[in-house]
Design a protein around this motif. Sequence first.
Motif, short mmCIF file in Angstrom:
data_model
loop_
_atom_site.label_atom_id
_atom_site.label_comp_id
_atom_site.label_asym_id
_atom_site.label_seq_id
_atom_site.Cartn_x
_atom_site.Cartn_y
_atom_site.Cartn_z
N TYR A 120 17.26 -31.70 3.84
CA TYR A 120 16.82 -31.58 2.46
C TYR A 120 15.32 -31.27 2.35
O TYR A 120 14.88 -30.72 1.34
N PHE A 121 14.56 -31.61 3.37
CA PHE A 121 13.12 -31.35 3.40
C PHE A 121 12.78 -30.62 4.69
O PHE A 121 12.16 -31.19 5.61
N PRO A 122 13.16 -29.34 4.79
CA PRO A 122 12.96 -28.62 6.06
C PRO A 122 11.50 -28.52 6.50
O PRO A 122 11.23 -28.38 7.69
N GLU A 123 10.58 -28.61 5.57
CA GLU A 123 9.17 -28.52 5.95
C GLU A 123 8.72 -29.72 6.78
O GLU A 123 7.64 -29.71 7.37
N THR A 124 9.55 -30.75 6.86
CA THR A 124 9.19 -31.94 7.64
C THR A 124 9.78 -31.93 9.04
O THR A 124 9.57 -32.87 9.80
N GLU A 125 10.49 -30.86 9.38
CA GLU A 125 11.07 -30.74 10.72
C GLU A 125 9.94 -30.86 11.76
O GLU A 125 8.88 -30.26 11.60
N GLY A 126 10.15 -31.65 12.77
CA GLY A 126 9.17 -31.82 13.82
C GLY A 126 8.17 -32.94 13.59
O GLY A 126 7.36 -33.24 14.47
N LYS B 100 3.39 -33.84 4.82
CA LYS B 100 4.08 -32.54 4.82
C LYS B 100 4.77 -32.28 3.48
O LYS B 100 4.89 -31.14 3.05
N LEU B 101 5.25 -33.35 2.84
CA LEU B 101 5.96 -33.20 1.57
C LEU B 101 5.03 -33.09 0.36
O LEU B 101 5.44 -32.60 -0.69
N ARG B 102 3.80 -33.55 0.50
CA ARG B 102 2.88 -33.63 -0.64
C ARG B 102 2.80 -32.34 -1.46
O ARG B 102 2.96 -32.38 -2.68
N PRO B 103 2.58 -31.16 -0.85
CA PRO B 103 2.49 -29.94 -1.67
C PRO B 103 3.77 -29.69 -2.48
O PRO B 103 3.70 -29.31 -3.65
N ARG B 104 4.91 -29.89 -1.88
CA ARG B 104 6.17 -29.68 -2.58
C ARG B 104 6.33 -30.68 -3.72
O ARG B 104 6.74 -30.32 -4.83
N LEU B 105 6.03 -31.94 -3.47
CA LEU B 105 6.24 -32.99 -4.46
C LEU B 105 5.27 -32.89 -5.63
O LEU B 105 5.61 -33.25 -6.75
N GLU B 106 4.06 -32.42 -5.35
CA GLU B 106 3.07 -32.29 -6.42
C GLU B 106 3.42 -31.18 -7.39
O GLU B 106 2.94 -31.17 -8.52
N SER B 107 4.26 -30.25 -6.98
CA SER B 107 4.59 -29.12 -7.85
C SER B 107 6.04 -29.15 -8.34
O SER B 107 6.54 -28.13 -8.78
N LEU B 108 6.69 -30.30 -8.25
CA LEU B 108 8.09 -30.37 -8.68
C LEU B 108 8.22 -30.23 -10.20
O LEU B 108 7.70 -31.07 -10.93
N PRO B 109 8.89 -29.20 -10.67
CA PRO B 109 9.13 -29.10 -12.11
C PRO B 109 10.32 -29.98 -12.50
O PRO B 109 11.17 -30.30 -11.67
N MET B 110 10.35 -30.41 -13.74
CA MET B 110 11.49 -31.20 -14.21
C MET B 110 12.65 -30.23 -14.43
O MET B 110 12.57 -29.32 -15.23
N THR B 111 13.68 -30.43 -13.67
CA THR B 111 14.86 -29.56 -13.73
C THR B 111 16.08 -30.43 -14.02
O THR B 111 16.02 -31.66 -13.93
N PRO B 112 17.21 -29.80 -14.37
CA PRO B 112 18.44 -30.59 -14.56
C PRO B 112 18.80 -31.39 -13.30
O PRO B 112 19.27 -32.52 -13.40
#
Length: 165
Positions: A124-130, A42-54
Amino acid sequence: MLMTLMLSAAGCALLFLGIWGVTVTMPTALLAKNFPKDVQEKLRPRLESLPMTPKRTLGWIILALFVVGYLALFIIGGIDGLKHGFTFGQFFLRFFTVGTVIKVFDILALDWFLLTKTHFFQHYFPETEGCAGWQDFGYNRKQQARQCVMIVLGSGAMAWLFTFH
């Protein structure tokens, strides 16, 4: 013994703060490998597109401080043992106790309570609910078993290091 208990308590606090800090900032997608498989998917799409931010940069700093903090726990324990003339067995017992207390805290407070009884990570990772993995206590048994073996080996290595410096 008091120093050993203080180091153990500090290690548990450091572990919780480190987990919380890197969960909030997610400095690297590699951290997700510690989650159950369905959560990772479930987290893979989010994690693959994480930009480097402060915020992620802060996460790397937290992760580095976490590692330095753990090293400091064992160095402080070793230096204190040297001051008190510890034998190999006393050093081993100290390092083994600290490592074991932290591992028990990890399994009970983090894996059982935080992972399965609260919605800490889902906040922190609402897409993983359920995801069923959030209720799967023990999904990482092999990893935990390897870490327990490493506690014994690491305790022996640290005891040797401080005994035969």
